[in-house]
Motif scaffolding. Structure first.
Motif, PDB file in Angstrom:
ATOM      1  N   THR A  43     -10.469   6.853  -3.223  1.00 35.21           N
ATOM      2  CA  THR A  43     -10.120   5.705  -4.047  1.00 35.21           C
ATOM      3  C   THR A  43     -11.130   4.587  -3.832  1.00 35.21           C
ATOM      4  O   THR A  43     -11.240   4.041  -2.736  1.00 35.21           O
ATOM      5  N   GLY A  44     -11.899   4.281  -4.863  1.00 33.51           N
ATOM      6  CA  GLY A  44     -12.830   3.166  -4.811  1.00 33.51           C
ATOM      7  C   GLY A  44     -14.035   3.357  -3.917  1.00 33.51           C
ATOM      8  O   GLY A  44     -14.742   2.393  -3.616  1.00 33.51           O
ATOM      9  N   HIS A  45     -14.315   4.594  -3.493  1.00 29.87           N
ATOM     10  CA  HIS A  45     -15.470   4.831  -2.625  1.00 29.87           C
ATOM     11  C   HIS A  45     -15.953   6.262  -2.810  1.00 29.87           C
ATOM     12  O   HIS A  45     -15.142   7.202  -2.802  1.00 29.87           O
ATOM     13  N   ALA A  46     -17.251   6.431  -2.974  1.00 27.18           N
ATOM     14  CA  ALA A  46     -17.840   7.763  -3.145  1.00 27.18           C
ATOM     15  C   ALA A  46     -18.657   8.135  -1.917  1.00 27.18           C
ATOM     16  O   ALA A  46     -19.229   7.264  -1.252  1.00 27.18           O
ATOM     17  N   VAL A  47     -18.712   9.424  -1.624  1.00 27.45           N
ATOM     18  CA  VAL A  47     -19.518   9.952  -0.530  1.00 27.45           C
ATOM     19  C   VAL A  47     -20.332  11.111  -1.091  1.00 27.45           C
ATOM     20  O   VAL A  47     -19.774  12.051  -1.667  1.00 27.45           O
ATOM     21  N   ILE A  48     -21.642  11.046  -0.915  1.00 28.40           N
ATOM     22  CA  ILE A  48     -22.530  12.065  -1.456  1.00 28.40           C
ATOM     23  C   ILE A  48     -23.377  12.622  -0.329  1.00 28.40           C
ATOM     24  O   ILE A  48     -24.051  11.870   0.382  1.00 28.40           O
ATOM     25  N   ALA A  49     -23.298  13.929  -0.127  1.00 26.34           N
ATOM     26  CA  ALA A  49     -24.122  14.617   0.866  1.00 26.34           C
ATOM     27  C   ALA A  49     -25.268  15.290   0.135  1.00 26.34           C
ATOM     28  O   ALA A  49     -25.047  16.206  -0.666  1.00 26.34           O
ATOM     29  N   THR A  50     -26.487  14.827   0.391  1.00 29.40           N
ATOM     30  CA  THR A  50     -27.632  15.299  -0.381  1.00 29.40           C
ATOM     31  C   THR A  50     -28.922  15.108   0.401  1.00 29.40           C
ATOM     32  O   THR A  50     -28.999  14.257   1.303  1.00 29.40           O
ATOM     33  N   ALA A  51     -29.931  15.884   0.025  1.00 28.72           N
ATOM     34  CA  ALA A  51     -31.264  15.709   0.598  1.00 28.72           C
ATOM     35  C   ALA A  51     -32.032  14.583  -0.085  1.00 28.72           C
ATOM     36  O   ALA A  51     -33.085  14.165   0.403  1.00 28.72           O
ATOM     37  N   LEU A  52     -31.528  14.096  -1.202  1.00 29.15           N
ATOM     38  CA  LEU A  52     -32.160  12.976  -1.888  1.00 29.15           C
ATOM     39  C   LEU A  52     -31.960  11.690  -1.090  1.00 29.15           C
ATOM     40  O   LEU A  52     -31.003  11.566  -0.316  1.00 29.15           O
ATOM     41  N   ALA A  54     -31.015   7.776  -0.261  1.00 25.15           N
ATOM     42  CA  ALA A  54     -29.928   6.893  -0.684  1.00 25.15           C
ATOM     43  C   ALA A  54     -30.379   5.980  -1.814  1.00 25.15           C
ATOM     44  O   ALA A  54     -29.617   5.713  -2.754  1.00 25.15           O
ATOM     45  N   SER A  55     -31.615   5.526  -1.753  1.00 29.00           N
ATOM     46  CA  SER A  55     -32.103   4.634  -2.806  1.00 29.00           C
ATOM     47  C   SER A  55     -32.190   5.352  -4.149  1.00 29.00           C
ATOM     48  O   SER A  55     -31.852   4.791  -5.199  1.00 29.00           O
ATOM     49  N   ASP A  56     -32.627   6.626  -4.125  1.00 30.68           N
ATOM     50  CA  ASP A  56     -32.689   7.399  -5.365  1.00 30.68           C
ATOM     51  C   ASP A  56     -31.297   7.632  -5.938  1.00 30.68           C
ATOM     52  O   ASP A  56     -31.077   7.545  -7.154  1.00 30.68           O
ATOM     53  N   VAL A  57     -30.347   7.941  -5.064  1.00 27.07           N
ATOM     54  CA  VAL A  57     -28.976   8.185  -5.517  1.00 27.07           C
ATOM     55  C   VAL A  57     -28.397   6.933  -6.168  1.00 27.07           C
ATOM     56  O   VAL A  57     -27.818   6.975  -7.266  1.00 27.07           O
ATOM     57  N   ARG A  58     -28.559   5.809  -5.503  1.00 28.36           N
ATOM     58  CA  ARG A  58     -27.974   4.571  -6.039  1.00 28.36           C
ATOM     59  C   ARG A  58     -28.687   4.116  -7.303  1.00 28.36           C
ATOM     60  O   ARG A  58     -28.076   3.508  -8.181  1.00 28.36           O
ATOM     61  N   ALA A  59     -29.959   4.442  -7.415  1.00 32.01           N
ATOM     62  CA  ALA A  59     -30.707   4.068  -8.621  1.00 32.01           C
ATOM     63  C   ALA A  59     -30.196   4.798  -9.861  1.00 32.01           C
ATOM     64  O   ALA A  59     -30.432   4.345 -10.992  1.00 32.01           O
ATOM     65  N   GLN A  60     -29.495   5.900  -9.654  1.00 29.87           N
ATOM     66  CA  GLN A  60     -28.940   6.658 -10.778  1.00 29.87           C
ATOM     67  C   GLN A  60     -27.594   6.112 -11.243  1.00 29.87           C
ATOM     68  O   GLN A  60     -26.976   6.664 -12.152  1.00 29.87           O
TER      69      GLN A  60
END
Length: 215
Positions: A43-52, A54-60
């Motif tokens: 609820t109201g928070h996402a968690v992403i496990a990735t090799a990308l 953090a800046s690239d993820v948030r830029a999307q």
């Protein structure tokens, strides 16, 4: 002993009612073992496990208010030819202090439910009886997971899913959390899990990325 993935601790905290802050933000973690990645929404928070990064993820445009599960964002995570699983409801229950009620099954290696479990999970154990099959395994981020497959469908199988899932909880040490991922469109299965004592924590989707290599 292998170091546990940090997402495991977040799942265990959520099972105890301690959720990430509902601040609309995204937590970016390292990728999962076995070449898998994931997007998880509380609820109201996402968690992403990735090799990308953090800046690239948030830029999307990912956020904790649903954008981390948007189709375009998931395709970005996976890459053009990557595999994206269904978006599932994340559920949790706890083992119950009772004698084991389901025998182990060693004769169902070719069953589709068992093959799928072994493709994505580790240490898969299969139990069941005339009602159907239950798998218990090491799943997303190392958590203990279960899945179910009934031998009956329609009105003839009414109540069987709930009873089978309830008996499966006797296979888990008392008080230990066991997780499940259920497609929200599979309303019959979702009702069975809820009736068996499972509670919703959020949603999740597994990804096996295939991205262009540089150089």
């Amino acid at each position: 002993m292998a170091e546990s993935h940090p997402l495991l601790g977040m799942f265990l905290h959520a099972a105890d009612g301690r959720f990430p802050p509902a601040d609309g933000r995204v937590t970016v973690l390292p990728p999962l073992p076995g070449g898998l990645e994931c997007s998880v929404a509380f609820t109201g928070h996402a968690v992403i496990a990735t090799a990308l990064s953090a800046s690239d993820v948030r830029a999307q445009g990912a956020d904790g208010f649903g954008a981390s599960m948007a189709p375009d964002f998931l395709r970005y995570l996976a890459g053009r030819e990557g595999w994206i699983d269904s978006v599932d409801v994340t559920l949790v229950a706890r083992g119950v202090p009772a004698p084991h009620r389901l025998p182990e099954r060693l004769d169902v290696d070719d069953h589709p439910r068992v093959r799928r479990a072994r493709a994505l999970r580790t240490d898969v154990r299969v139990h069941g009886d005339e009602r159907g099959l239950v798998t218990l395994a090491g799943g997303l981020a190392g958590r203990r997971e279960t899945s179910i497959e009934l031998n009956h469908t329609g009105s003839s199988g009414a109540g069987l899913g709930r009873s089978l899932l309830g008996d499966a909880l006797t296979l888990v040490p008392a008080g230990e959390p066991v997780f499940a991922a259920v497609a929200p469109g599979n309303a019959r299965s979702l009702r069975a899990f809820l009736a068996a004592g499972y509670s919703p924590l959020g949603s999740e989707v597994l990804i096996r990325p295939r991205r262009p290599t540089s150089g």
